[in-house]
Design a protein around this motif. Structure first.
Motif, PDB file in Angstrom:
ATOM      1  N   SER A   1      -4.932  -9.394   0.076  1.00 10.02           N
ATOM      2  CA  SER A   1      -4.672 -10.681   0.335  1.00 10.02           C
ATOM      3  C   SER A   1      -5.954 -11.668   0.765  1.00 10.02           C
ATOM      4  O   SER A   1      -6.946 -11.039   1.373  1.00 10.02           O
ATOM      5  CB  SER A   1      -3.823 -10.662   1.731  1.00 10.02           C
ATOM      6  N   TRP A   2      -5.924 -12.729   0.180  1.00 12.18           N
ATOM      7  CA  TRP A   2      -6.934 -13.612   0.181  1.00 12.18           C
ATOM      8  C   TRP A   2      -6.982 -14.469   1.387  1.00 12.18           C
ATOM      9  O   TRP A   2      -5.969 -15.461   1.697  1.00 12.18           O
ATOM     10  CB  TRP A   2      -7.367 -14.601  -0.894  1.00 12.18           C
TER      11      TRP A   2
ATOM     12  N   GLY B   1      -4.758 -11.573 -10.962  1.00  6.86           N
ATOM     13  CA  GLY B   1      -4.221 -10.280 -10.142  1.00  6.86           C
ATOM     14  C   GLY B   1      -3.075  -9.664 -10.909  1.00  6.86           C
ATOM     15  O   GLY B   1      -2.882  -8.406 -10.554  1.00  6.86           O
TER      16      GLY B   1
ATOM     17  N   GLY C   1     -13.379 -11.390  -7.178  1.00  6.30           N
ATOM     18  CA  GLY C   1     -12.176 -11.944  -7.317  1.00  6.30           C
ATOM     19  C   GLY C   1     -12.470 -12.975  -8.646  1.00  6.30           C
ATOM     20  O   GLY C   1     -12.365 -14.348  -8.705  1.00  6.30           O
TER      21      GLY C   1
ATOM     22  N   VAL D   1     -10.470  -4.935   0.535  1.00  7.42           N
ATOM     23  CA  VAL D   1     -10.131  -4.819  -0.795  1.00  7.42           C
ATOM     24  C   VAL D   1     -10.144  -3.068  -0.700  1.00  7.42           C
ATOM     25  O   VAL D   1      -9.404  -2.644  -1.450  1.00  7.42           O
ATOM     26  CB  VAL D   1     -11.391  -5.262  -1.793  1.00  7.42           C
TER      27      VAL D   1
ATOM     28  N   TRP E   1      -8.939  -9.253  -5.894  1.00  4.01           N
ATOM     29  CA  TRP E   1      -7.932 -10.450  -5.446  1.00  4.01           C
ATOM     30  C   TRP E   1      -7.337 -11.065  -6.541  1.00  4.01           C
ATOM     31  O   TRP E   1      -7.805 -10.880  -7.720  1.00  4.01           O
ATOM     32  CB  TRP E   1      -9.044 -11.419  -4.753  1.00  4.01           C
TER      33      TRP E   1
ATOM     34  N   CYS F   1      -7.277 -14.274  -6.379  1.00  2.62           N
ATOM     35  CA  CYS F   1      -7.583 -15.851  -6.046  1.00  2.62           C
ATOM     36  C   CYS F   1      -8.193 -16.243  -7.407  1.00  2.62           C
ATOM     37  O   CYS F   1      -8.057 -17.330  -7.763  1.00  2.62           O
ATOM     38  CB  CYS F   1      -8.468 -16.031  -5.026  1.00  2.62           C
TER      39      CYS F   1
ATOM     40  N   SER G   1     -13.550  -9.526   3.959  1.00  5.82           N
ATOM     41  CA  SER G   1     -12.848  -9.434   2.759  1.00  5.82           C
ATOM     42  C   SER G   1     -13.136  -8.294   1.998  1.00  5.82           C
ATOM     43  O   SER G   1     -12.347  -7.771   1.335  1.00  5.82           O
ATOM     44  CB  SER G   1     -13.223 -11.114   2.076  1.00  5.82           C
TER      45      SER G   1
ATOM     46  N   VAL H   1      -3.971  -5.432  -4.932  1.00  2.00           N
ATOM     47  CA  VAL H   1      -4.342  -6.835  -4.576  1.00  2.00           C
ATOM     48  C   VAL H   1      -4.336  -7.148  -3.100  1.00  2.00           C
ATOM     49  O   VAL H   1      -3.448  -6.642  -2.563  1.00  2.00           O
ATOM     50  CB  VAL H   1      -3.463  -7.943  -5.419  1.00  2.00           C
TER      51      VAL H   1
END
Length: 268
Positions: free
Chosen positions: A127-128, A119, A94, A141, A113, A115, A137, A125
């Protein structure tokens, strides 16, 4: 053809290993490459799921501020990977500059991501969620590629030569005691390091209460501390600065107990 970018540190690279297995199982005929840093390249070079490892020797994620290279290295990496015409690029961290490299390299599908601020340069993308485990996480992805199965535990692949070297080195130690305890005395940043007097007390108690052998590991910068902790105490063996990353992984496979801080070897 798929490119995963992992330009940061050892622990982050270990956490990305399940991504490689999941991609290999989901796309058995795909070419999977990694763009790695100098510090974590060995993790990917020994992985059977990876075809090729590109290496950034100095980039913006280096722990040493004086070695960080930003736009210049981003442009160099773009030029180096563009000829491979990757179909998919994955930013495992990210990071804005990583997303920029994937976009400038002309990779049509770019996952990661938002973040890190990049983005808008990605096509997919995730969600973080800060509270989610890092491996989860990474799985998120890959969901746009149709990979939704649970990840396995991170795994490393020391070579036969690495394992042989460690076993021979252990066999050559006089009066090796069990249990075999490995203590990593270093850390990636000063904030993660234990005070040396606390480490000394820990090592002393391990020797007295477990009556085993303690092997100290770390990089070359940890050698003065390793010599101090092992001085005058035969059950304590100082191997700081003497093992490669994969040899350290092989040693941990032989150990009965590992103690370390928030650093890459703690994940190995």
């Amino acid at each position: 053809s798929i490119l995963i970018v992992q330009l940061d540190h050892i622990g982050d690279a270990v956490l990305s290993m399940p991504m490689l297995r999941a991609l290999r199982e989901g796309f058995p005929k795909a070419s999977i490459d990694v763009l790695a840093s100098q510090s974590n390249r060995e993790i990917f070079e020994t992985c059977p799921h990876v075809r090729r490892v590109h290496v950034s020797h100095d980039n913006w994620l280096s722990r040493e501020p004086h070695t960080r290279v930003y736009i210049g290295e981003a442009l160099r990496l773009t030029r180096s990977i563009r000829p491979f015409r990757y179909d998919v690029g994955i930013d495992a961290r990210g990071d804005f500059l990583v997303a920029l490299v994937l976009w400038l390299a002309g990779i049509p599908r770019r996952l990661g991501w938002a973040c890190g601020g990049g983005g808008f340069l990605l096509t997919d993308v995730a969600s973080w969620e800060p509270s989610r485990h890092e491996t989860e996480s990474r799985r998120a992805v890959l969901e746009p590629l149709g990979i939704r199965t649970a990840f396995t535990q991170p795994e490393l692949f020391p070579s036969w030569a690495d394992s042989y070297h460690v076993r021979e080195s252990l066999a050559a130690l006089p009066d090796l005691r069990l249990p075999l305890i490995v203590v990593h005395v270093g850390a990636g940043t000063k904030a993660k390091r234990w005070p040396s007097n606390h480490l000394a007390e820990l090592v002393e108690r391990l020797v007295q209460e477990l009556v085993g052998s303690v092997i100290l590991v770390g990089d070359s910068a940890d050698q003065p501390l390793g010599r101090t902790l092992s001085r005058g105490c035969p059950p304590v063996i100082d191997w700081t600065g003497s093992l490669t990353l994969m040899q350290m992984a092989a040693l941990l496979g032989e150990a009965d107990l590992f103690i370390g801080t928030d650093s890459g070897p703690a994940l190995i």
